[in-house]
Design an enzyme around this catalytic site. Structure first.
Site, PDB file in Angstrom:
ATOM      1  N   TYR A   1       0.832  -1.200   0.000  1.00 16.79           N
ATOM      2  CA  TYR A   1       0.000   0.000   0.000  1.00 16.79           C
ATOM      3  C   TYR A   1       0.876   1.262   0.000  1.00 16.79           C
ATOM      4  O   TYR A   1       2.075   1.207   0.277  1.00 16.79           O
ATOM      5  CB  TYR A   1      -0.916  -0.031   1.233  1.00 16.79           C
ATOM      6  CG  TYR A   1      -1.845   1.137   1.374  1.00 16.79           C
ATOM      7  CD1 TYR A   1      -2.837   1.384   0.430  1.00 16.79           C
ATOM      8  CD2 TYR A   1      -1.723   2.018   2.450  1.00 16.79           C
ATOM      9  CE1 TYR A   1      -3.690   2.466   0.566  1.00 16.79           C
ATOM     10  CE2 TYR A   1      -2.571   3.105   2.594  1.00 16.79           C
ATOM     11  CZ  TYR A   1      -3.552   3.325   1.639  1.00 16.79           C
ATOM     12  OH  TYR A   1      -4.389   4.403   1.768  1.00 16.79           O
TER      13      TYR A   1
ATOM     14  N   THR B   1       1.525   3.668   1.910  1.00 14.89           N
ATOM     15  CA  THR B   1       2.313   4.070   3.080  1.00 14.89           C
ATOM     16  C   THR B   1       3.342   3.032   3.513  1.00 14.89           C
ATOM     17  O   THR B   1       4.082   3.270   4.475  1.00 14.89           O
ATOM     18  CB  THR B   1       1.386   4.332   4.281  1.00 14.89           C
ATOM     19  OG1 THR B   1       0.680   3.122   4.597  1.00 14.89           O
ATOM     20  CG2 THR B   1       0.389   5.433   3.974  1.00 14.89           C
ATOM     21  N   LYS B   2       3.396   1.905   2.838  1.00 14.19           N
ATOM     22  CA  LYS B   2       4.242   0.808   3.309  1.00 14.19           C
ATOM     23  C   LYS B   2       5.702   0.980   2.905  1.00 14.19           C
ATOM     24  O   LYS B   2       6.054   1.804   2.073  1.00 14.19           O
ATOM     25  CB  LYS B   2       3.695  -0.529   2.798  1.00 14.19           C
ATOM     26  CG  LYS B   2       2.303  -0.868   3.337  1.00 14.19           C
ATOM     27  CD  LYS B   2       2.271  -0.879   4.856  1.00 14.19           C
ATOM     28  CE  LYS B   2       0.976  -1.433   5.429  1.00 14.19           C
ATOM     29  NZ  LYS B   2      -0.180  -0.544   5.226  1.00 14.19           N
ATOM     30  N   THR B   3       6.564   0.155   3.502  1.00 15.31           N
ATOM     31  CA  THR B   3       7.999   0.280   3.292  1.00 15.31           C
ATOM     32  C   THR B   3       8.418  -0.093   1.876  1.00 15.31           C
ATOM     33  O   THR B   3       9.464   0.332   1.400  1.00 15.31           O
ATOM     34  CB  THR B   3       8.770  -0.589   4.300  1.00 15.31           C
ATOM     35  OG1 THR B   3       8.315  -1.943   4.195  1.00 15.31           O
ATOM     36  CG2 THR B   3       8.547  -0.094   5.720  1.00 15.31           C
TER      37      THR B   3
END
Length: 375
Positions: A180, A182-184
Site C-alpha cells: 500500500y 504508506t508501506k515500506t
C-alpha cells in the site's frame, strides 16, 4: 514547516518503469508481475511468492489455501488493522481476539492457549510496526494443537526474526505482505503471499484469477491457448504489470530505505529516552524491526495530536482495536474489559512521521515540537 505523516519514496526510476510497462502493451498481470514474484521470493528467501492486489487479498487467499471453513475460529490480535479480522469473516468463520504485550504491542503469546478450542483452525500473528512476534512460541502452540500459521507481515519488509527474514520462517504456512502507499515497499496498491508450500502457492494462484486452471495472462500470448477451465470459486485479486514494475524498482532499494528509517528511529529514541513522559518503542534483542512505524506512548495523547497538527506535523494512531469497532463489537459480543492492555496502549499511542525522504531538518523539527509540547 509542514511535515506530512507519510510521503511515499518515488523517483524518476519508478516513473520510468511504469512508462516502460505501459509501452510494452501489458497493462494487467504479465511478465513484469512474474519477474516481481521471482525477485521478491529470492529477496525474502521463500520458495514461492504470489503477487496480488492487496495484503487483504493475500490473507484471504492464504486462509482459503489452508482450508478455513464456516464455523472455524482464527486467533488474531485485537491491535491490528481491520483487514486481519475481516478476512476471517469472509468464510463465516469467527475472529477470536487476543490481547497484546504492553511493550511491543504484538500479540501476547501467553494468552493464546486459553483461547484455543476444538474449532480453532489458525493463528494470524501481526508483526506490529515491523517488529516480529514471538514466533518460536507460536510455532510450539501450533504444533501442539495442529493449527495453521498465517503471518500478517503488512509492516514487516525487511524485518527479521533470529537471523531469518520474515516471509521465510520455515514453520509458518503463508506470510502476507502489503505494498500500500504508506508501506515500506510501495506499489500504490498491492500485496504478496510467500510460502514454502507449492500446494498452497498453486491454490492461491488459481484463486487470485477467478479459479481459472491456468495462468490467465498466458492465454493472450502467442504461446497461450484460448481454452481454460474454472476449477474453484475464485476471486479477482491479481495485480498489474504497472504495479509490479514499481515493485521491482522499490525492491532493489529496500536496504537503503530501511537504513534511512532506522536512522530516523535512532534520532527519535535518543532525543526522547530521557523524557519520563514519553515511552519510546521497545524492540527485542533477537529480532529487527523494519521501522514501518515509530510509535510513542504518552498521556494526553489527543491533546498532543492537536498541537502537533497546529505546528504542521502530521501523525496518526495505530490502531483502534478491533473490539472497539461497532460492527465487530456487536456481531461477536466483544467486551472491552477482556483486552485491558490493548485498551491502555490505544489510549496512549501516537505514530510519528518516519519515512525515508524526511530531511534532517524535518526530523529535528518533529523532535523539537514534541519535546516542547510535552514539556
Amino acid at each position: 514547516m509542514q511535515i506530512p505523516f507519510h510521503k511515499t519514496h518515488t523517483t524518476d526510476e519508478e516513473i520510468n518503469a511504469v512508462v516502460s510497462a505501459m509501452k510494452s502493451g501489458w497493462l494487467t498481470m504479465g511478465p513484469q508481475t512474474v519477474a516481481f514474484e521471482k525477485a521478491f521470493g529470492e529477496y525474502i528467501g521463500s520458495l514461492e511468492a504470489v503477487s496480488v492486489n492487496s495484503a487483504t487479498a493475500a490473507l484471504h487467499l492464504a486462509l482459503k489455501a489452508v482450508g478455513l471453513q464456516r464455523g472455524d475460529e482464527v486467533i488474531v490480535p485485537t491491535n491490528t488493522f481491520v483487514a486481519t479480522a475481516e478476512v476471517v469473516t469472509y468464510f463465516d468463520a469467527v475472529p477470536v481476539l487476543c490481547d497484546i504485550e504492553e511493550d511491543t504491542h504484538n500479540i501476547d503469546v501467553s494468552k493464546i492457549e486459553a483461547l484455543i478450542t476444538k474449532k480453532t483452525k489458525a493463528i494470524i500473528p501481526v508483526h506490529f510496526a515491523g517488529q516480529p512476534c514471538d514466533m518460536d512460541e507460536i510455532y510450539t502452540l501450533a504444533q501442539k494443537y495442529d493449527l495453521k500459521i498465517i503471518e500478517d507481515a503488512a509492516h514487516a519488509i525487511p524485518s527479521s526474526y533470529k537471523g531469518e527474514k520474515i516471509g521465510n520462517l520455515a514453520k509458518s504456512d503463508v506470510t502476507c505482505f502489503s505494498f500500500y502507499a504508506t508501506k515500506t515497499l510501495s506499489t500504490g496498491e498491492g500485496g504478496m503471499a510467500t510460502t514454502n508450500n507449492p500446494k498452497y502457492a498453486k491454490n492461491m494462484r488459481i484463486n487470485r484469477l477467478h479459479g481459472i486452471s491456468k495462468d490467465a495472462w498466458n492465454r493472450y500470448t502467442t504461446k497461450g491457448a484460448w481454452y481454460y477451465e474454472v476449477v474453484d470459486n475464485g476471486c479477482k485479486y491479481n495485480t498489474t504489470d504497472m504495479n509490479a514494475s514499481i515493485g521491482l524498482v522499490q525492491l532493489k532499494k529496500q536496504e537503503m530505505l530501511y537504513a534511512k528509517r532506522s536512522k530516523i528511529a535512532q534520532k527519535y529514541t535518543a532525543a526522547f529516552k530521557e523524557n519520563k513522559k514519553i515511552i519510546t518503542p521497545f524492540v527485542k534483542d533477537d529480532r529487527e524491526s523494519s521501522w514501518h512505524l515509530y510509535v510513542i506512548k504518552i498521556d494526553n495523547r489527543d491533546e498532543l495530536i492537536e498541537k502537533l497538527k497546529e505546528a504542521g506535523v502530521g501523525c496518526s494512531v495505530h490502531f483502534i482495536p478491533i473490539h472497539k469497532h461497532p460492527y465487530y463489537k456487536e456481531r461477536y459480543n466483544y467486551v472491552d474489559e477482556e483486552y485491558p492492555v490493548a485498551n491502555r496502549v490505544f489510549e496512549k499511542s501516537l505514530s510519528l512521521p518516519i519515512y525515508p525522504d524526511m530531511s534532517d531538518e524535518e526530523v529535528a523539527y518533529v523532535i523539537k515540537k514534541v519535546s516542547e509540547i510535552v514539556s
